[in-house]
Write a protein that holds these residues in place. Structure first.
Motif, PDB file in Angstrom:
ATOM      1  N   LEU A 121      40.126  44.345  49.830  1.00  0.00           N
ATOM      2  CA  LEU A 121      38.940  44.520  48.986  1.00  0.00           C
ATOM      3  C   LEU A 121      37.700  43.908  49.644  1.00  0.00           C
ATOM      4  O   LEU A 121      36.604  44.463  49.546  1.00  0.00           O
ATOM      5  CB  LEU A 121      39.168  43.882  47.614  1.00  0.00           C
ATOM      6  N   ALA A 122      37.879  42.776  50.318  1.00  0.00           N
ATOM      7  CA  ALA A 122      36.743  42.138  51.004  1.00  0.00           C
ATOM      8  C   ALA A 122      36.202  43.058  52.086  1.00  0.00           C
ATOM      9  O   ALA A 122      34.977  43.162  52.281  1.00  0.00           O
ATOM     10  CB  ALA A 122      37.177  40.804  51.609  1.00  0.00           C
ATOM     11  N   GLY A 123      37.096  43.744  52.802  1.00  0.00           N
ATOM     12  CA  GLY A 123      36.663  44.696  53.822  1.00  0.00           C
ATOM     13  C   GLY A 123      35.915  45.874  53.225  1.00  0.00           C
ATOM     14  O   GLY A 123      34.894  46.325  53.765  1.00  0.00           O
ATOM     15  N   ILE A 124      36.408  46.371  52.091  1.00  0.00           N
ATOM     16  CA  ILE A 124      35.742  47.480  51.392  1.00  0.00           C
ATOM     17  C   ILE A 124      34.344  47.046  50.945  1.00  0.00           C
ATOM     18  O   ILE A 124      33.366  47.785  51.078  1.00  0.00           O
ATOM     19  CB  ILE A 124      36.590  47.937  50.188  1.00  0.00           C
ATOM     20  N   SER A 125      34.255  45.832  50.410  1.00  0.00           N
ATOM     21  CA  SER A 125      32.961  45.295  49.987  1.00  0.00           C
ATOM     22  C   SER A 125      31.996  45.190  51.158  1.00  0.00           C
ATOM     23  O   SER A 125      30.820  45.557  51.046  1.00  0.00           O
ATOM     24  CB  SER A 125      33.157  43.906  49.363  1.00  0.00           C
ATOM     25  N   ASN A 126      32.485  44.704  52.288  1.00  0.00           N
ATOM     26  CA  ASN A 126      31.651  44.550  53.480  1.00  0.00           C
ATOM     27  C   ASN A 126      31.085  45.896  53.935  1.00  0.00           C
ATOM     28  O   ASN A 126      29.901  46.005  54.288  1.00  0.00           O
ATOM     29  CB  ASN A 126      32.487  43.913  54.596  1.00  0.00           C
ATOM     30  N   VAL A 131      35.279  39.301  43.352  1.00  0.00           N
ATOM     31  CA  VAL A 131      36.696  39.416  42.974  1.00  0.00           C
ATOM     32  C   VAL A 131      37.586  38.856  44.083  1.00  0.00           C
ATOM     33  O   VAL A 131      38.556  38.134  43.816  1.00  0.00           O
ATOM     34  CB  VAL A 131      37.050  40.894  42.683  1.00  0.00           C
ATOM     35  N   PHE A 132      37.260  39.178  45.344  1.00  0.00           N
ATOM     36  CA  PHE A 132      38.016  38.645  46.485  1.00  0.00           C
ATOM     37  C   PHE A 132      37.980  37.115  46.494  1.00  0.00           C
ATOM     38  O   PHE A 132      39.016  36.445  46.641  1.00  0.00           O
ATOM     39  CB  PHE A 132      37.444  39.186  47.793  1.00  0.00           C
ATOM     40  N   LEU A 133      36.790  36.554  46.336  1.00  0.00           N
ATOM     41  CA  LEU A 133      36.628  35.103  46.428  1.00  0.00           C
ATOM     42  C   LEU A 133      37.322  34.365  45.284  1.00  0.00           C
ATOM     43  O   LEU A 133      37.825  33.250  45.464  1.00  0.00           O
ATOM     44  CB  LEU A 133      35.129  34.760  46.447  1.00  0.00           C
ATOM     45  N   ILE A 134      37.378  34.974  44.106  1.00  0.00           N
ATOM     46  CA  ILE A 134      38.103  34.364  42.989  1.00  0.00           C
ATOM     47  C   ILE A 134      39.611  34.589  43.151  1.00  0.00           C
ATOM     48  O   ILE A 134      40.425  33.714  42.852  1.00  0.00           O
ATOM     49  CB  ILE A 134      37.617  34.947  41.644  1.00  0.00           C
ATOM     50  N   GLY A 135      39.962  35.768  43.659  1.00  0.00           N
ATOM     51  CA  GLY A 135      41.370  36.130  43.746  1.00  0.00           C
ATOM     52  C   GLY A 135      42.163  35.315  44.746  1.00  0.00           C
ATOM     53  O   GLY A 135      43.332  34.951  44.487  1.00  0.00           O
ATOM     54  N   ILE A 136      41.572  35.009  45.909  1.00  0.00           N
ATOM     55  CA  ILE A 136      42.320  34.326  46.971  1.00  0.00           C
ATOM     56  C   ILE A 136      42.883  32.971  46.539  1.00  0.00           C
ATOM     57  O   ILE A 136      44.092  32.724  46.651  1.00  0.00           O
ATOM     58  CB  ILE A 136      41.458  34.188  48.248  1.00  0.00           C
ATOM     59  N   PRO A 137      42.070  32.050  46.019  1.00  0.00           N
ATOM     60  CA  PRO A 137      42.642  30.732  45.679  1.00  0.00           C
ATOM     61  C   PRO A 137      43.612  30.758  44.498  1.00  0.00           C
ATOM     62  O   PRO A 137      44.375  29.803  44.311  1.00  0.00           O
ATOM     63  CB  PRO A 137      41.402  29.880  45.356  1.00  0.00           C
ATOM     64  N   PHE A 138      43.595  31.852  43.724  1.00  0.00           N
ATOM     65  CA  PHE A 138      44.490  31.934  42.576  1.00  0.00           C
ATOM     66  C   PHE A 138      45.614  32.965  42.767  1.00  0.00           C
ATOM     67  O   PHE A 138      46.343  33.282  41.828  1.00  0.00           O
ATOM     68  CB  PHE A 138      43.691  32.261  41.308  1.00  0.00           C
ATOM     69  N   PRO A 182      30.543  30.515  46.320  1.00  0.00           N
ATOM     70  CA  PRO A 182      29.898  31.764  46.741  1.00  0.00           C
ATOM     71  C   PRO A 182      30.171  32.925  45.794  1.00  0.00           C
ATOM     72  O   PRO A 182      29.329  33.817  45.654  1.00  0.00           O
ATOM     73  CB  PRO A 182      30.480  32.026  48.140  1.00  0.00           C
ATOM     74  N   ALA A 183      31.328  32.915  45.110  1.00  0.00           N
ATOM     75  CA  ALA A 183      31.625  33.984  44.143  1.00  0.00           C
ATOM     76  C   ALA A 183      30.605  33.971  43.012  1.00  0.00           C
ATOM     77  O   ALA A 183      30.070  35.019  42.625  1.00  0.00           O
ATOM     78  CB  ALA A 183      33.036  33.815  43.584  1.00  0.00           C
ATOM     79  N   VAL A 184      30.325  32.783  42.482  1.00  0.00           N
ATOM     80  CA  VAL A 184      29.343  32.646  41.397  1.00  0.00           C
ATOM     81  C   VAL A 184      27.968  33.121  41.869  1.00  0.00           C
ATOM     82  O   VAL A 184      27.251  33.831  41.147  1.00  0.00           O
ATOM     83  CB  VAL A 184      29.281  31.181  40.905  1.00  0.00           C
ATOM     84  N   ILE A 185      27.600  32.729  43.095  1.00  0.00           N
ATOM     85  CA  ILE A 185      26.286  33.121  43.618  1.00  0.00           C
ATOM     86  C   ILE A 185      26.227  34.638  43.815  1.00  0.00           C
ATOM     87  O   ILE A 185      25.190  35.262  43.554  1.00  0.00           O
ATOM     88  CB  ILE A 185      25.979  32.382  44.938  1.00  0.00           C
TER      89      ILE A 185
END
Length: 401
Positions: free
Chosen positions: A104-109, A84-91, A167-170
């Motif tokens: 959210l990326a920090g929470i995921s980490n 979600v983070f990786l898709i959200g940032i560019p959009f 990387p989001a897809v992967i």
């Protein structure tokens, strides 16, 4: 790792290969992101700090959830959130929305760490150090590859967001790999750990002695890593008189040293050397290297020293967690969260503290401060080394078979 958990381990290492990209993806796309949100480099640095804040606020909770609900659920949830983070940032149409995605990326980490490190030590109890340090190797590999992806996109004038979307897809695909993989049954893992613990330790470890020392190492290991990555190029320019292009290359030498170090550790650990020996030896090498840097202001010496700094600061955090979960195996997720919280504190505090030191005008003071941190790490590691030797039946830290 040729056992029933190979698929699960592969999935977890793929996650960290991608996380290596995530750790540098905002800084690496700074020109595009500043233009998208009409901000500056400082604004992007705040987004990077938001990832650290997200980790810091949730590590403790993630550790408890890992112990209560198991490792697999946290790892799968972390993949979804990171996607979600990786898709959200560019959009993201606004900077404020991007800030939320960074949190959210920090929470995921934090969820990824709290699930992965305990899972690896449960899957490979006899080689927990090697299994844990490979996390660092895969992260370094991902960080090495991302710049080439960005260069390809830039050269072909393609949308910068593809560097995020790939990387989001992967991550999403890898989630299904983890879903179908076998993880240790909780009761079986507890039984196996209890047998290993009883055979390995004469008496019960004490959290308020060796546990606290390991938490301190969790802080100092990340602090040493952070200082080097932030200030090596500046030191090269201002003290050693290196041109900007050459000073930046110091980080490349640092990264090469880091990658080689963790690959060697993955081979040497447990067969020839124990994790408790490494966490004592490496900060000693760091201290000597920093003293050389402060004493000899030569570009060649600084380049060689950067390699050794990368080598001696790599994998210590992962090995600290491996030792912590070995000693306090009943609450692996919880103690992982505690050590990781100390590490996150370092990643937040050190940039601020060293920035204030830099304002004094002499960047050498930052590396004097680095010597102080390394000394604290050595003292804490020496105590852990001594206590581990007292706790184990085999009165040796080196393993000769």
């Amino acid at each position: 790792m040729k056992n029933q958990y190979f698929k699960a381990a592969s999935g977890m290492y793929i996650n960290y290969f991608l996380l290596g990209m995530v750790n540098i993806i905002l800084a690496s796309n700074m020109p595009s992101l500043t233009e998208q949100w009409d901000t500056d480099s400082t604004g992007i640095s705040y987004l990077i700090a938001a990832i650290g804040i997200g980790r810091l606020l949730t590590y403790g909770l993630s550790g408890v959830l890992s112990d209560k609900f198991g490792r697999k659920p946290l790892i799968m949830v972390s993949s979804v959130i990171m996607g979600v983070f990786l898709i959200g940032i560019p959009f993201s149409p606004t900077y404020e929305m991007a800030f939320v995605f960074a949190l959210l990326a920090g929470i995921s980490n934090s969820a990824m760490d709290a699930g992965t490190y305990p899972a690896l030590t449960e899957m490979f109890p006899e080689s927990a150090g090697s299994a844990s340090v490979m996390v660092k190797a895969f992260g370094s590999l991902g960080a090495t590859i991302l710049p080439f992806i960005i260069l390809f996109l830039t050269t072909n004038q393609l949308f910068y967001g593809f560097a995020f979307l790939l990387p989001a897809v992967i991550y999403f695909m890898n989630m299904f790999l983890v879903l179908s993989a076998s993880f240790p049954n909780k009761s079986e893992a507890v039984s196996q750990e209890e047998d290993l613990h009883n055979n390995r330790f004469i008496t019960e470890p004490k959290f308020w002695s060796e546990g606290v020392a390991l938490i301190i190492i969790g802080f100092t290991s990340t602090a040493l890593f952070t200082v080097s990555q932030i200030w090596l190029p500046s030191f090269g320019q201002e003290v050693a008189g290196m041109p900007s292009s050459s000073a930046i290359k110091l980080l490349s030498y640092y990264s090469v040293g880091s990658l080689i170090s963790v690959l060697l550790l993955s081979i040497l650990l447990n067969k020839w050397i124990k994790p408790v020996t490494v966490i004592l030896l490496y900060p000693m090498i760091t201290l000597v290297t920093v003293i050389i840097i402060l004493t000899i202001h030569s570009p060649i010496v600084l380049s060689i020293s950067s390699f050794f700094l990368g080598a001696s600061t790599a994998g210590i955090f992962q090995l600290t967690i491996a030792i912590m979960t070995e000693l306090f195996w009943r609450k692996k997720g919880t103690v992982t969260g505690i050590v990781a919280t100390a590490s996150s504190l370092a990643s937040v505090i050190l940039p601020i503290a060293t920035g204030l030191i830099a304002k004094s005008g002499d960047i050498s003071h930052i590396f004097l401060f680095d010597c102080f941190i390394a000394t604290i790490g050595i003292l804490a590691a020496a105590f852990v080394y001594y206590r581990y030797k007292k706790l184990t039946q085999h009165q040796t830290i080196f393993n000769h078979g």
